[in-house]
Design a protein around this motif. Structure first.
Motif, mmCIF file in Angstrom:
data_model
loop_
_atom_site.group_PDB
_atom_site.id
_atom_site.type_symbol
_atom_site.label_atom_id
_atom_site.label_comp_id
_atom_site.label_asym_id
_atom_site.label_seq_id
_atom_site.Cartn_x
_atom_site.Cartn_y
_atom_site.Cartn_z
ATOM 1 N N ASP A 125 26.203 -21.270 27.817
ATOM 2 C CA ASP A 125 25.111 -22.183 28.135
ATOM 3 C C ASP A 125 24.194 -22.331 26.923
ATOM 4 O OD1 ASP A 125 23.667 -23.928 29.706
ATOM 5 O OD2 ASP A 125 23.263 -22.494 31.302
ATOM 6 N N VAL A 126 23.307 -23.307 26.999
ATOM 7 C CA VAL A 126 22.348 -23.541 25.921
ATOM 8 C C VAL A 126 21.306 -22.426 25.932
ATOM 9 C CG1 VAL A 126 20.624 -25.159 25.024
ATOM 10 C CG2 VAL A 126 22.696 -26.034 26.120
ATOM 11 N N VAL A 127 20.906 -21.966 24.747
ATOM 12 C CA VAL A 127 19.843 -20.972 24.601
ATOM 13 C C VAL A 127 18.680 -21.671 23.912
ATOM 14 C CG1 VAL A 127 19.167 -18.809 23.510
ATOM 15 C CG2 VAL A 127 21.439 -19.047 24.460
ATOM 16 N N TYR A 128 17.497 -21.603 24.535
ATOM 17 C CA TYR A 128 16.312 -22.291 24.030
ATOM 18 C C TYR A 128 15.358 -21.315 23.357
ATOM 19 C CZ TYR A 128 17.814 -26.132 26.994
ATOM 20 O OH TYR A 128 18.538 -27.150 27.571
ATOM 21 N N GLY A 129 14.833 -21.716 22.199
ATOM 22 C CA GLY A 129 13.781 -20.948 21.535
ATOM 23 C C GLY A 129 14.182 -19.542 21.168
ATOM 24 N N ASP B 264 13.026 -18.201 24.819
ATOM 25 C CA ASP B 264 11.833 -18.705 25.507
ATOM 26 C C ASP B 264 11.692 -18.169 26.928
ATOM 27 O OD1 ASP B 264 10.734 -20.131 23.456
ATOM 28 O OD2 ASP B 264 11.436 -22.093 24.128
ATOM 29 N N ASP B 265 12.801 -17.811 27.550
ATOM 30 C CA ASP B 265 12.760 -17.239 28.902
ATOM 31 C C ASP B 265 12.458 -15.748 28.886
ATOM 32 O OD1 ASP B 265 13.409 -19.656 30.091
ATOM 33 O OD2 ASP B 265 15.559 -19.280 29.951
ATOM 34 N N TYR C 26 20.201 -23.495 20.644
ATOM 35 C CA TYR C 26 21.607 -23.660 20.294
ATOM 36 C C TYR C 26 22.457 -23.835 21.537
ATOM 37 C CZ TYR C 26 20.116 -21.785 15.811
ATOM 38 O OH TYR C 26 19.470 -21.588 14.629
ATOM 39 N N GLY C 27 23.503 -24.639 21.383
ATOM 40 C CA GLY C 27 24.503 -24.801 22.433
ATOM 41 C C GLY C 27 25.695 -23.919 22.154
ATOM 42 N N PRO C 28 26.529 -23.702 23.171
ATOM 43 C CA PRO C 28 27.706 -22.855 22.991
ATOM 44 C C PRO C 28 28.684 -23.483 21.997
ATOM 45 C CG PRO C 28 27.560 -23.649 25.256
ATOM 46 C CD PRO C 28 26.396 -24.187 24.524
ATOM 47 N N SER C 29 29.282 -22.640 21.187
ATOM 48 C CA SER C 29 30.244 -23.099 20.199
ATOM 49 C C SER C 29 31.158 -21.939 19.825
ATOM 50 C CB SER C 29 29.513 -23.596 18.951
ATOM 51 O OG SER C 29 30.430 -23.896 17.924
ATOM 52 N N PRO C 30 32.431 -22.224 19.572
ATOM 53 C CA PRO C 30 33.323 -21.148 19.130
ATOM 54 C C PRO C 30 33.008 -20.709 17.704
ATOM 55 C CG PRO C 30 34.477 -23.239 19.087
ATOM 56 C CD PRO C 30 33.133 -23.503 19.697
#
Length: 194
Positions: free
Chosen positions: A112-116, A175-176, A140-144
């Protein structure tokens, strides 16, 4: 962990700043499905949900940290497994007194996307807090493929009084306030690299 240690690694808060609404990969996939240019833009982001290993639930996988000094080979520290982090806690990273160095982090985002995302570390010597570093990495978004981030240069303490052992506590937090990785390590400031 004591309350004082938690405060050492708490990210700074900006008064009035509110974290925006979080979106999942599914939300992004549904966003303006009929807009061809937006679809190409989303593909350019490299959001690859299916490239993530199903048996690894982590969203942020920190692969390594490198200490870069001009004219020297990088000192690369493996952070990809619990065993590697345990080994690091028992073996200090040696840095020559007075040199300027950069820290470079390599990490992967999955599922999943990770913010901040932020990197923080607190440096102590003889239990006295000396420095707190906070570096914003971004969202960032998920990427290999792994991401890399180089921080602003730092200078090792110089002179005879600067030599010695420094305890470092590091954390990756978003951020979470999710702590993706937290570890302790030691820097040994010496007269030479040996």
């Amino acid at each position: 962990m004591t309350d004082h240690e938690v405060d050492d690694l708490a990210p700074t808060e900006t008064p009035g700043y509110k974290v925006g609404e979080k979106k999942t990969l599914e939300d992004y996939e549904k966003l303006d499905q009929n807009d061809e240019s937006l679809k190409r833009w989303k593909e350019s982001l490299g959001l690859h949900k299916d490239a993530c290993p199903a048996d690894d639930p982590r969203r942020v996988v920190v692969l390594s940290m490198a200490i870069e000094v001009e004219g020297r080979p990088d000192v690369v520290v493996d952070l990809s497994t619990a065993e590697a982090i345990e080994a690091l806690s028992k073996s200090p990273v040696v840095i020559k007194t007075g040199v300027e160095y950069d820290i470079k982090i390599k990490f992967r985002v999955q599922h999943d996307v990770v913010y901040g995302l932020k990197y923080l570390h607190s440096v102590k010597r003889m239990k006295v807090s000396l420095q707190k570093t906070e570096e914003m990495l971004g969202s960032y978004g998920p990427s290999p493929n792994p991401y890399e981030k180089k921080f602003l240069p730092e200078e090792a303490p110089s002179g005879m009084m600067g030599r010695g052992t420094y305890e470092v506590k590091s954390v990756f937090i978003d951020d979470d306030k999710t702590r993706h990785l937290e570890w302790n390590w030691t820097i040994e400031i010496k007269k030479d690299w040996n």
